[in-house]
Design a protein around this motif. Sequence first.
Motif, PDB file in Angstrom:
ATOM      1  N   ILE A  88      38.256  14.657  10.972  1.00 17.84           N
ATOM      2  CA  ILE A  88      37.773  16.030  11.095  1.00 17.84           C
ATOM      3  C   ILE A  88      36.964  16.457   9.876  1.00 17.84           C
ATOM      4  CG2 ILE A  88      39.974  16.889  10.193  1.00 17.84           C
ATOM      5  CD1 ILE A  88      37.603  18.613  12.723  1.00 17.84           C
ATOM      6  N   ALA A  89      37.369  16.013   8.674  1.00 14.34           N
ATOM      7  CA  ALA A  89      36.634  16.400   7.468  1.00 14.34           C
ATOM      8  C   ALA A  89      35.219  15.831   7.489  1.00 14.34           C
ATOM      9  CB  ALA A  89      37.387  15.921   6.230  1.00 14.34           C
ATOM     10  N   ASN A  90      35.072  14.557   7.837  1.00 17.59           N
ATOM     11  CA  ASN A  90      33.742  13.945   7.889  1.00 17.59           C
ATOM     12  C   ASN A  90      32.906  14.500   9.028  1.00 17.59           C
ATOM     13  OD1 ASN A  90      34.258  12.358   5.678  1.00 17.59           O
ATOM     14  ND2 ASN A  90      34.776  10.532   6.842  1.00 17.59           N
ATOM     15  N   LEU A  91      33.543  14.870  10.129  1.00 25.76           N
ATOM     16  CA  LEU A  91      32.800  15.465  11.244  1.00 25.76           C
ATOM     17  C   LEU A  91      32.191  16.809  10.834  1.00 25.76           C
ATOM     18  CD1 LEU A  91      35.105  14.651  14.304  1.00 25.76           C
ATOM     19  CD2 LEU A  91      32.920  13.594  13.711  1.00 25.76           C
ATOM     20  N   LEU A  92      32.934  17.580  10.039  1.00 21.12           N
ATOM     21  CA  LEU A  92      32.388  18.850   9.543  1.00 21.12           C
ATOM     22  C   LEU A  92      31.216  18.599   8.591  1.00 21.12           C
ATOM     23  CD1 LEU A  92      35.660  20.891   8.877  1.00 21.12           C
ATOM     24  CD2 LEU A  92      34.025  21.180  10.748  1.00 21.12           C
ATOM     25  N   THR A  93      31.323  17.561   7.779  1.00 21.82           N
ATOM     26  CA  THR A  93      30.212  17.209   6.893  1.00 21.82           C
ATOM     27  C   THR A  93      28.991  16.783   7.699  1.00 21.82           C
ATOM     28  OG1 THR A  93      31.757  16.493   5.166  1.00 21.82           O
ATOM     29  CG2 THR A  93      29.498  15.691   5.024  1.00 21.82           C
ATOM     30  N   MET A  94      29.206  15.972   8.745  1.00 18.51           N
ATOM     31  CA  MET A  94      28.098  15.563   9.606  1.00 18.51           C
ATOM     32  C   MET A  94      27.452  16.770  10.281  1.00 18.51           C
ATOM     33  SD  MET A  94      29.742  12.194  11.436  1.00 18.51           S
ATOM     34  CE  MET A  94      30.560  10.926  10.474  1.00 18.51           C
ATOM     35  N   LEU A  95      28.291  17.749  10.669  1.00 15.01           N
ATOM     36  CA  LEU A  95      27.759  18.957  11.298  1.00 15.01           C
ATOM     37  C   LEU A  95      26.823  19.688  10.339  1.00 15.01           C
ATOM     38  CD1 LEU A  95      27.703  21.058  13.563  1.00 15.01           C
ATOM     39  CD2 LEU A  95      29.751  22.082  12.559  1.00 15.01           C
ATOM     40  N   ARG A  96      27.201  19.756   9.059  1.00 15.21           N
ATOM     41  CA  ARG A  96      26.335  20.407   8.080  1.00 15.21           C
ATOM     42  C   ARG A  96      25.007  19.672   7.940  1.00 15.21           C
ATOM     43  NH1 ARG A  96      30.471  20.562   4.690  1.00 15.21           N
ATOM     44  NH2 ARG A  96      29.414  19.646   2.893  1.00 15.21           N
ATOM     45  N   LEU A  97      25.058  18.351   7.939  1.00 11.12           N
ATOM     46  CA  LEU A  97      23.816  17.583   7.838  1.00 11.12           C
ATOM     47  C   LEU A  97      22.906  17.824   9.045  1.00 11.12           C
ATOM     48  CD1 LEU A  97      25.258  14.203   6.470  1.00 11.12           C
ATOM     49  CD2 LEU A  97      23.799  15.818   5.223  1.00 11.12           C
ATOM     50  N   ILE A  98      23.512  17.922  10.225  1.00  8.43           N
ATOM     51  CA  ILE A  98      22.728  18.174  11.440  1.00  8.43           C
ATOM     52  C   ILE A  98      22.137  19.581  11.434  1.00  8.43           C
ATOM     53  CG2 ILE A  98      22.888  18.387  13.951  1.00  8.43           C
ATOM     54  CD1 ILE A  98      25.019  16.212  13.897  1.00  8.43           C
ATOM     55  N   LEU A  99      22.871  20.534  10.826  1.00  8.52           N
ATOM     56  CA  LEU A  99      22.408  21.922  10.794  1.00  8.52           C
ATOM     57  C   LEU A  99      21.194  22.114   9.900  1.00  8.52           C
ATOM     58  CD1 LEU A  99      25.750  23.937  10.691  1.00  8.52           C
ATOM     59  CD2 LEU A  99      24.055  23.918  12.533  1.00  8.52           C
ATOM     60  N   VAL A 100      20.961  21.213   8.950  1.00  6.71           N
ATOM     61  CA  VAL A 100      19.851  21.395   8.013  1.00  6.71           C
ATOM     62  C   VAL A 100      18.502  21.447   8.729  1.00  6.71           C
ATOM     63  CG1 VAL A 100      18.618  20.382   6.064  1.00  6.71           C
ATOM     64  CG2 VAL A 100      21.110  20.431   6.065  1.00  6.71           C
ATOM     65  N   PRO A 101      18.118  20.437   9.529  1.00  7.51           N
ATOM     66  CA  PRO A 101      16.828  20.548  10.223  1.00  7.51           C
ATOM     67  C   PRO A 101      16.798  21.684  11.238  1.00  7.51           C
ATOM     68  CG  PRO A 101      18.048  18.628  11.005  1.00  7.51           C
ATOM     69  CD  PRO A 101      18.769  19.142   9.809  1.00  7.51           C
ATOM     70  N   GLY A 102      17.956  21.967  11.859  1.00  9.54           N
ATOM     71  CA  GLY A 102      18.003  23.090  12.787  1.00  9.54           C
ATOM     72  C   GLY A 102      17.761  24.414  12.083  1.00  9.54           C
ATOM     73  N   PHE A 103      18.354  24.561  10.892  1.00 13.40           N
ATOM     74  CA  PHE A 103      18.151  25.780  10.113  1.00 13.40           C
ATOM     75  C   PHE A 103      16.685  25.945   9.734  1.00 13.40           C
ATOM     76  CE2 PHE A 103      17.507  27.366   5.792  1.00 13.40           C
ATOM     77  CZ  PHE A 103      17.940  28.679   5.933  1.00 13.40           C
ATOM     78  N   VAL A 104      16.056  24.872   9.275  1.00 16.17           N
ATOM     79  CA  VAL A 104      14.648  24.944   8.873  1.00 16.17           C
ATOM     80  C   VAL A 104      13.771  25.339  10.059  1.00 16.17           C
ATOM     81  CG1 VAL A 104      12.685  23.614   8.015  1.00 16.17           C
ATOM     82  CG2 VAL A 104      14.948  23.304   6.989  1.00 16.17           C
ATOM     83  N   ALA A 105      14.039  24.769  11.230  1.00 11.03           N
ATOM     84  CA  ALA A 105      13.250  25.099  12.421  1.00 11.03           C
ATOM     85  C   ALA A 105      13.406  26.571  12.793  1.00 11.03           C
ATOM     86  CB  ALA A 105      13.677  24.203  13.586  1.00 11.03           C
ATOM     87  N   LEU A 106      14.640  27.069  12.725  1.00 12.10           N
ATOM     88  CA  LEU A 106      14.864  28.483  13.042  1.00 12.10           C
ATOM     89  C   LEU A 106      14.253  29.396  11.992  1.00 12.10           C
ATOM     90  CD1 LEU A 106      18.611  28.243  14.166  1.00 12.10           C
ATOM     91  CD2 LEU A 106      16.634  28.665  15.644  1.00 12.10           C
ATOM     92  N   MET A 107      14.320  28.968  10.749  1.00 11.33           N
ATOM     93  CA  MET A 107      13.801  29.791   9.653  1.00 11.33           C
ATOM     94  C   MET A 107      12.285  29.948   9.727  1.00 11.33           C
ATOM     95  SD  MET A 107      15.110  31.382   7.033  1.00 11.33           S
ATOM     96  CE  MET A 107      14.475  32.204   5.554  1.00 11.33           C
ATOM     97  N   LEU A 108      11.597  28.908  10.138  1.00 11.90           N
ATOM     98  CA  LEU A 108      10.136  28.921  10.159  1.00 11.90           C
ATOM     99  C   LEU A 108       9.566  29.247  11.533  1.00 11.90           C
ATOM    100  CD1 LEU A 108       9.440  25.774   7.943  1.00 11.90           C
ATOM    101  CD2 LEU A 108       9.629  28.172   7.233  1.00 11.90           C
ATOM    102  N   ALA A 109      10.410  29.496  12.508  1.00 17.62           N
ATOM    103  CA  ALA A 109       9.933  29.786  13.861  1.00 17.62           C
ATOM    104  C   ALA A 109       9.138  31.090  13.882  1.00 17.62           C
ATOM    105  CB  ALA A 109      11.123  29.876  14.825  1.00 17.62           C
ATOM    106  N   ASP A 110       8.069  31.080  14.641  1.00 16.46           N
ATOM    107  CA  ASP A 110       7.219  32.266  14.829  1.00 16.46           C
ATOM    108  C   ASP A 110       6.707  32.815  13.490  1.00 16.46           C
ATOM    109  OD1 ASP A 110       5.833  34.139  16.246  1.00 16.46           O
ATOM    110  OD2 ASP A 110       7.539  35.476  16.591  1.00 16.46           O
ATOM    111  N   GLY A 111       6.350  31.908  12.595  1.00 16.14           N
ATOM    112  CA  GLY A 111       5.792  32.329  11.325  1.00 16.14           C
ATOM    113  C   GLY A 111       6.818  32.614  10.248  1.00 16.14           C
ATOM    114  N   GLY A 112       8.095  32.628  10.596  1.00 17.89           N
ATOM    115  CA  GLY A 112       9.145  32.815   9.612  1.00 17.89           C
ATOM    116  C   GLY A 112       9.505  34.255   9.316  1.00 17.89           C
ATOM    117  N   TYR A 113       8.960  35.216  10.066  1.00 21.80           N
ATOM    118  CA  TYR A 113       9.233  36.620   9.762  1.00 21.80           C
ATOM    119  C   TYR A 113       9.830  37.380  10.942  1.00 21.80           C
ATOM    120  CZ  TYR A 113       6.371  35.662   5.677  1.00 21.80           C
ATOM    121  OH  TYR A 113       5.871  35.113   4.515  1.00 21.80           O
ATOM    122  N   ASP A 114      10.131  36.673  12.017  1.00 24.43           N
ATOM    123  CA  ASP A 114      10.724  37.336  13.179  1.00 24.43           C
ATOM    124  C   ASP A 114      12.209  37.588  12.922  1.00 24.43           C
ATOM    125  OD1 ASP A 114      12.235  37.078  15.979  1.00 24.43           O
ATOM    126  OD2 ASP A 114      10.194  37.802  16.338  1.00 24.43           O
TER     127      ASP A 114
END
Length: 276
Positions: A88-114
């Motif tokens: 479970i501990a490593n799965l949570l760490t893997m989840l954080r790694l997966i969230l990084v590109p997802g976070f960047v995509a959401l952050m920069l979506a629609d110019g980054g100011y929506d």
Amino acid sequence: MTGVPASAAGGSSPAKQANPASLEKAPKGASVADVSAVGAPDAVEPTAAAGPGAAGPDAGPADAADGRAPRGGKLAAAAVNQASVWNIANLLTMLRLILVPGFVALMLADGGYDPAWRSLAWAAFAIAMITDLFDGHLARTYNLVTDFGKIADPIADKAIMGAALICLSGLGDLPWWVTIVILGRELGITLLRFIVIRYGVIPASRGGKLKTLTQGVAVGMYVLALTGWLATLRWWVMAAAVVLTVVTGLDYVRQAIVLRRQGIAAREAASEETEA
């Protein structure tokens, strides 16, 4: 008759029941599991007859008949070896790694100011920060520490924080010098830990934990599209995070210097004792 074994006579009289003295010698062909199951006097009730059930409460007739280890022993062995990469501990760490590109995509979506996309990016960042609080605790508490976790956990921590800071500075919401100070401190302390690892480990301090919490709150407030007094408040929270970043970084440098001096002194003392 004295020549007839007790097991040859029918019935279930007390004379035919097992007793500790009769269990001291195992019959020929008995396995170690059979002997350990029936050979301990404390494990046998005074009125319990020796039979298939003596192999253990979880063992079936086949386990006692063919001499295999009881199922309970197999389960215990599996419990000892359960600290694999997929815990479970490593799965949570893997989840954080997966969230990084997802976070960047959401952050920069629609110019980054929506505001809507920024709210989703904040949710991803918050999940990453929350899992960071639990995975290390779970690994230490339940003995789930693995080599993968030791390497991936700090990488995941710095990846999500670095991605957030770089995105904020790239969008013009946060000065670049703040990003450089925070990321420079994190990378520098990590490198410093590797340099002095031969002398010992620099433990995490309360100030370091407070710094991490303050950084997470401050960056999270900047990720959200805040206005008014909340926008002013987040500036002060980020200022506190920068101060804690610098102060705790200097404290880690001090600890590294002291640790190195103590290590060198201990080696010299050991060398002198050997020569004497």
